[in-house]
Design a protein around this motif. Structure first.
Motif, PDB file in Angstrom:
ATOM      1  N   ASP A 120       0.837  -1.200   0.000  1.00 21.53           N
ATOM      2  CA  ASP A 120       0.000   0.000   0.000  1.00 21.53           C
ATOM      3  C   ASP A 120       0.870   1.246   0.000  1.00 21.53           C
ATOM      4  OD1 ASP A 120      -2.038  -1.772   0.214  1.00 21.53           O
ATOM      5  OD2 ASP A 120      -2.275  -1.527   2.379  1.00 21.53           O
ATOM      6  N   LEU A 160       0.815   4.222  -2.629  1.00 21.58           N
ATOM      7  CA  LEU A 160       0.588   5.619  -2.264  1.00 21.58           C
ATOM      8  C   LEU A 160       1.779   6.481  -2.699  1.00 21.58           C
ATOM      9  CD1 LEU A 160      -0.992   5.122   1.267  1.00 21.58           C
ATOM     10  CD2 LEU A 160      -2.142   5.971  -0.765  1.00 21.58           C
ATOM     11  N   GLU A 161       2.985   5.919  -2.572  1.00 19.75           N
ATOM     12  CA  GLU A 161       4.164   6.688  -2.969  1.00 19.75           C
ATOM     13  C   GLU A 161       4.135   6.966  -4.470  1.00 19.75           C
ATOM     14  OE1 GLU A 161       7.916   4.896  -2.058  1.00 19.75           O
ATOM     15  OE2 GLU A 161       8.968   6.322  -3.356  1.00 19.75           O
ATOM     16  N   HIS A 171       1.578   7.286  -6.260  1.00 23.61           N
ATOM     17  CA  HIS A 171       0.593   8.342  -6.447  1.00 23.61           C
ATOM     18  C   HIS A 171       1.217   9.712  -6.161  1.00 23.61           C
ATOM     19  CE1 HIS A 171      -3.736   9.641  -6.229  1.00 23.61           C
ATOM     20  NE2 HIS A 171      -3.114  10.705  -5.774  1.00 23.61           N
ATOM     21  N   GLN A 219       1.807  12.987  -8.643  1.00 23.12           N
ATOM     22  CA  GLN A 219       1.264  14.301  -8.343  1.00 23.12           C
ATOM     23  C   GLN A 219       2.381  15.344  -8.358  1.00 23.12           C
ATOM     24  OE1 GLN A 219      -2.401  14.886  -6.872  1.00 23.12           O
ATOM     25  NE2 GLN A 219      -1.636  16.518  -8.170  1.00 23.12           N
ATOM     26  N   ARG A 266      -2.868  17.103  -0.741  1.00 22.82           N
ATOM     27  CA  ARG A 266      -3.951  16.490  -1.516  1.00 22.82           C
ATOM     28  C   ARG A 266      -4.223  15.056  -1.091  1.00 22.82           C
ATOM     29  NH1 ARG A 266      -3.949  18.424  -7.629  1.00 22.82           N
ATOM     30  NH2 ARG A 266      -4.385  20.621  -7.214  1.00 22.82           N
ATOM     31  N   MET A 267      -3.169  14.396  -0.611  1.00 23.50           N
ATOM     32  CA  MET A 267      -3.338  13.006  -0.178  1.00 23.50           C
ATOM     33  C   MET A 267      -4.348  12.920   0.954  1.00 23.50           C
ATOM     34  SD  MET A 267      -2.298  10.125  -1.108  1.00 23.50           S
ATOM     35  CE  MET A 267      -0.704   9.961  -1.843  1.00 23.50           C
ATOM     36  N   GLY A 268      -4.484  14.012   1.681  1.00 23.75           N
ATOM     37  CA  GLY A 268      -5.494  14.053   2.723  1.00 23.75           C
ATOM     38  C   GLY A 268      -4.914  13.749   4.082  1.00 23.75           C
ATOM     39  N   ASP A 269      -5.757  13.902   5.080  1.00 24.78           N
ATOM     40  CA  ASP A 269      -5.366  13.664   6.463  1.00 24.78           C
ATOM     41  C   ASP A 269      -5.014  12.188   6.648  1.00 24.78           C
ATOM     42  OD1 ASP A 269      -5.087  13.664   9.169  1.00 24.78           O
ATOM     43  OD2 ASP A 269      -7.239  13.441   9.524  1.00 24.78           O
ATOM     44  N   THR A 328      -7.187   9.931   8.895  1.00 23.37           N
ATOM     45  CA  THR A 328      -8.455   9.519   8.299  1.00 23.37           C
ATOM     46  C   THR A 328      -8.214   8.413   7.282  1.00 23.37           C
ATOM     47  OG1 THR A 328      -8.863  11.877   8.333  1.00 23.37           O
ATOM     48  CG2 THR A 328     -10.600  10.492   7.452  1.00 23.37           C
ATOM     49  N   VAL A 329      -7.180   8.613   6.444  1.00 25.28           N
ATOM     50  CA  VAL A 329      -6.906   7.617   5.413  1.00 25.28           C
ATOM     51  C   VAL A 329      -6.553   6.280   6.044  1.00 25.28           C
ATOM     52  CG1 VAL A 329      -5.324   7.003   3.557  1.00 25.28           C
ATOM     53  CG2 VAL A 329      -6.200   9.317   3.705  1.00 25.28           C
ATOM     54  N   GLU A 340      -9.480   4.506   7.313  1.00 32.04           N
ATOM     55  CA  GLU A 340     -10.236   3.894   6.215  1.00 32.04           C
ATOM     56  C   GLU A 340      -9.571   2.573   5.798  1.00 32.04           C
ATOM     57  OE1 GLU A 340     -13.697   4.065   4.537  1.00 32.04           O
ATOM     58  OE2 GLU A 340     -12.950   5.589   5.911  1.00 32.04           O
ATOM     59  N   PHE A 341      -8.233   2.584   5.776  1.00 33.72           N
ATOM     60  CA  PHE A 341      -7.502   1.346   5.491  1.00 33.72           C
ATOM     61  C   PHE A 341      -7.816   0.292   6.549  1.00 33.72           C
ATOM     62  CE2 PHE A 341      -4.705   3.392   2.396  1.00 33.72           C
ATOM     63  CZ  PHE A 341      -4.470   2.342   1.535  1.00 33.72           C
ATOM     64  N   TYR A 389      -3.374   6.802  -9.692  1.00 32.81           N
ATOM     65  CA  TYR A 389      -3.344   8.222  -9.993  1.00 32.81           C
ATOM     66  C   TYR A 389      -4.199   8.563 -11.218  1.00 32.81           C
ATOM     67  CZ  TYR A 389      -1.556  12.921 -10.538  1.00 32.81           C
ATOM     68  OH  TYR A 389      -1.458  14.274 -10.629  1.00 32.81           O
ATOM     69  N   SER A 441     -10.102  13.470  -0.698  1.00 28.88           N
ATOM     70  CA  SER A 441      -8.649  13.447  -0.561  1.00 28.88           C
ATOM     71  C   SER A 441      -8.110  12.195  -1.252  1.00 28.88           C
ATOM     72  CB  SER A 441      -8.247  13.483   0.900  1.00 28.88           C
ATOM     73  OG  SER A 441      -8.638  12.301   1.540  1.00 28.88           O
ATOM     74  N   ASP A 442      -6.949  12.355  -1.892  1.00 31.38           N
ATOM     75  CA  ASP A 442      -6.426  11.314  -2.771  1.00 31.38           C
ATOM     76  C   ASP A 442      -6.281   9.969  -2.079  1.00 31.38           C
ATOM     77  OD1 ASP A 442      -6.253  13.555  -4.208  1.00 31.38           O
ATOM     78  OD2 ASP A 442      -4.169  13.321  -4.832  1.00 31.38           O
ATOM     79  N   GLY A 443      -5.846  10.009  -0.814  1.00 30.68           N
ATOM     80  CA  GLY A 443      -5.568   8.758  -0.101  1.00 30.68           C
ATOM     81  C   GLY A 443      -6.788   7.869   0.040  1.00 30.68           C
ATOM     82  N   MET A 444      -7.976   8.488   0.102  1.00 29.09           N
ATOM     83  CA  MET A 444      -9.195   7.721   0.320  1.00 29.09           C
ATOM     84  C   MET A 444      -9.524   6.795  -0.846  1.00 29.09           C
ATOM     85  SD  MET A 444     -10.067   8.449   3.178  1.00 29.09           S
ATOM     86  CE  MET A 444     -11.349   9.088   4.208  1.00 29.09           C
ATOM     87  N   PRO A 493      -8.301   2.665  -0.186  1.00 32.08           N
ATOM     88  CA  PRO A 493      -9.136   1.698   0.531  1.00 32.08           C
ATOM     89  C   PRO A 493     -10.348   1.284  -0.303  1.00 32.08           C
ATOM     90  CG  PRO A 493      -8.522   3.484   1.984  1.00 32.08           C
ATOM     91  CD  PRO A 493      -8.044   3.862   0.620  1.00 32.08           C
TER      92      PRO A 493
END
Lengths: 445, 103
Positions: free
Chosen positions: A25, A29-30, A32, A36, A57-60, A63-64, A67-68, B13, B30-33, B36
């Motif tokens: 994961d 994510l990296e 991604h 960006q 942009r990846m977000g908090d 929270t992420v 979700e995982f 992406y 947000s991108d990370g979401m 999942p």
């Protein structure tokens, strides 16, 4: 560029710290993040600016990662503690566990003294055994999961009903149904513990899988505690016997208290280390599933050739049933430890062999049991055994069918998992039926 | 997301950029979401995944499965039903989809 690389590396370490996010994961994510950044670079931003915007942009990340965690709750069980990672100041709650374990130990000792065990062996003592211990386990989880008062009531209902039913029924002396009740009640009560364990969300299939996981881990811990206790008792006997101490009398006190308290302590161990170290049960299933599969396949071949006819008696039947239950437990446990999104591998094939052989054996057992019942009629024992085998047969047949589809790559792993978690209540219902319905059906004989 | 993948395999992406483009920037989370959610589709058997390294870096590609296509068709059918019902219920809104597009 150097600084962006180090910033990315730092970010990676930070992301990897979330328990439910694994190496793949982080790679994803990296990738991604790099995309960006490259795009922002192309739009004219400097490296460090691009990095900041991309991270934003990846977000908090909390929270992420939450979700995982929701998607991969299984991983929370398998998290390894890497070097340099801090152990979360574990809400271990060992005091709470210890108090409840002591309470269970006291209750079992009182019951034992009232029963005069082991000099006397009144049947009510054996019949109620589960009720002396498992309510404490349920209470432990009800507290840990912060159930509200309605949750507490719902947790208590099955225990109260079971206590009333099994103690109101007028069993005959030497009653078979009473022995069956003694054997099935703990199973039913274990499933009753599932309610507080899941914090009341018993419809959630993910939480059901967590409960399967918990059961497997708990079993291993309990066996380890029992082994340790056995060594301690053996050495105690060796040391004190020559000094003229009556070790048997000590054992009479220590064993029941240890067995009852161990139930809670094992549960506490599973709970508190669940987030900290790799659990060992997946390793054990990995080791034993192939061995059991081999043994089952051989047994299926042998009995298919020789037939069950002559060798089949009550003892063999109980061995068969024990074997089938162990196979089912192994399969369930291996399933709960599996990463659901991966495609079929050799372990899945081996499990398929185990399930198919078990299915074949179960069919043969049911065949000869029906023949026996045809000759000799229904007794409580035969009815209970037949019921158990039918319950297992349906489960194994469904599992064989779905894993066949999965191995043929005609479906995902998910339906197989769903089938097992959907089926769990059937086991509870069957155990309840044996406790509640069977005794009156056979006149408490 | 299934609809995007139905047009051909893709990776994280690119999928996100497509979501942004299709929703004209309004559907932005947000991108990370995204990940999942993609993993959930994988667990349900709607997509399969594959690691490949076309430009040196390893990248995870998502490919829709037959089950995913079935699920997509079912979702499309349900949304169409809802859209039609709303168009009937809100008379004068004209074509609902264009209406929403301009809102």
């Amino acid at each position: 560029m150097e600084s962006v690389e180090s910033q990315i590396a730092e970010w990676r370490t930070y992301v990897a710290r979330a328990p439910a996010v694994n190496g793949h994961d982080v790679d994803e994510l990296e990738d991604h993040l790099r995309h960006q950044i490259a795009e922002l670079n192309a739009a004219g931003l400097a490296d460090d600016e691009a990095f900041l915007v991309a991270v934003k942009r990846m977000g908090d990340l909390d929270t992420v990662s939450r979700e995982f965690a929701r998607e991969h709750s299984d991983r929370l069980w398998k998290q390894l503690l890497g070097p340099g990672e801090e152990v979360s100041p574990a809400p271990s709650g060992w005091v709470e566990a210890l108090v409840i374990a002591l309470a269970a130990a006291v209750v079992i000792e009182v019951a034992r003294l009232v029963a005069g065990f082991p000099d006397d062996k009144p049947t009510w003592f054996a019949r109620n055994l589960g009720l002396f211990v498992l309510p404490f386990l349920a209470a432990y989880f009800a507290r840990r999961r912060h159930l509200d008062s309605r949750g507490w009531v719902r947790t208590a209902v099955p225990f109260a009903l079971a206590a009333i039913v099994i103690n109101v029924y007028p069993y005959d002396a030497d009653s078979d149904t009473e022995i069956l009740v003694a054997a099935h009640l703990p199973v039913f009560l274990w499933f009753a513990v599932a309610y507080p364990y899941m914090g009341g969300t018993i419809r959630s299939h993910e939480r059901r899988m967590d409960f399967v996981r918990f059961t497997g881990e708990w079993f291993i811990y309990y066996v380890l505690i029992a082994l340790g206790g056995g060594v301690l008792m053996g050495l105690t006997a060796g040391i004190f016997q020559p000094a003229g101490v009556d070790v048997d009398r000590i054992a009479q006190w220590v064993l029941p208290a240890g067995a009852a308290g161990g139930v809670i302590v094992a549960a506490w161990l599973v709970e508190s280390k669940q987030r900290v170290v790799e659990n060992m049960a997946p390793v054990l299933t990995m080791l034993f599933t192939p061995l059991f599969a081999f043994m089952l396949a051989c047994a299926a071949v042998v009995y298919a050739v020789t037939g069950l006819g002559d060798a089949f008696d009550r003892d063999l039947l109980s061995v068969f049933d024990a074997l089938l239950v162990v196979v089912l437990a192994l399969v369930l446990y291996a399933m709960s430890a599996r990463e659901p999104s991966t495609s079929p591998n050799w372990m899945d094939w081996i499990q398929m062999v185990a399930v198919a052989s078990a299915l074949l054996l179960d069919l043969m057992v049911i065949g000869s049991m029906l023949a026996r019942i045809g000759d000799l009629g229904f007794t409580p024992n035969r009815t209970a055994a037949l019921g158990l085998n039918v319950v297992l047969l349906v489960n194994l047949a469904g599992a064989a069918l779905l894993s066949g589809r999965f191995l043929a790559r005609r479906s995902a792993f998910h339906p197989l998992e769903r089938w097992q978690t959907t089926y769990l209540p059937v086991f509870a219902l069957w155990a309840a039926a044996v406790v509640v319905v069977l005794p009156p059906l056979f006149g408490f004989s | 997301m299934l609809a995007i993948l139905a047009d051909g395999e893709s990776y994280g992406y690119a999928i996100l950029k497509r979501v942004r483009a299709l929703s004209r920037g309004e559907l932005e989370w947000s991108d990370g979401m995204l990940y999942p959610l993609l993993h959930r589709l994988g667990r349900l058997g709607y997509v399969t995944t594959e690691w490949r390294a076309p430009e040196g870096r390893r990248r995870k590609y998502y490919v829709i499965t037959d089950e995913g296509r079935t699920a997509l068709a079912e979702h499309q059918r349900q949304w169409l039903t809802v859209t039609r019902a709303l168009e009937d219920a809100w008379p004068g809104s004209g074509a609902l989809l264009t209406g929403l597009g301009e809102a």
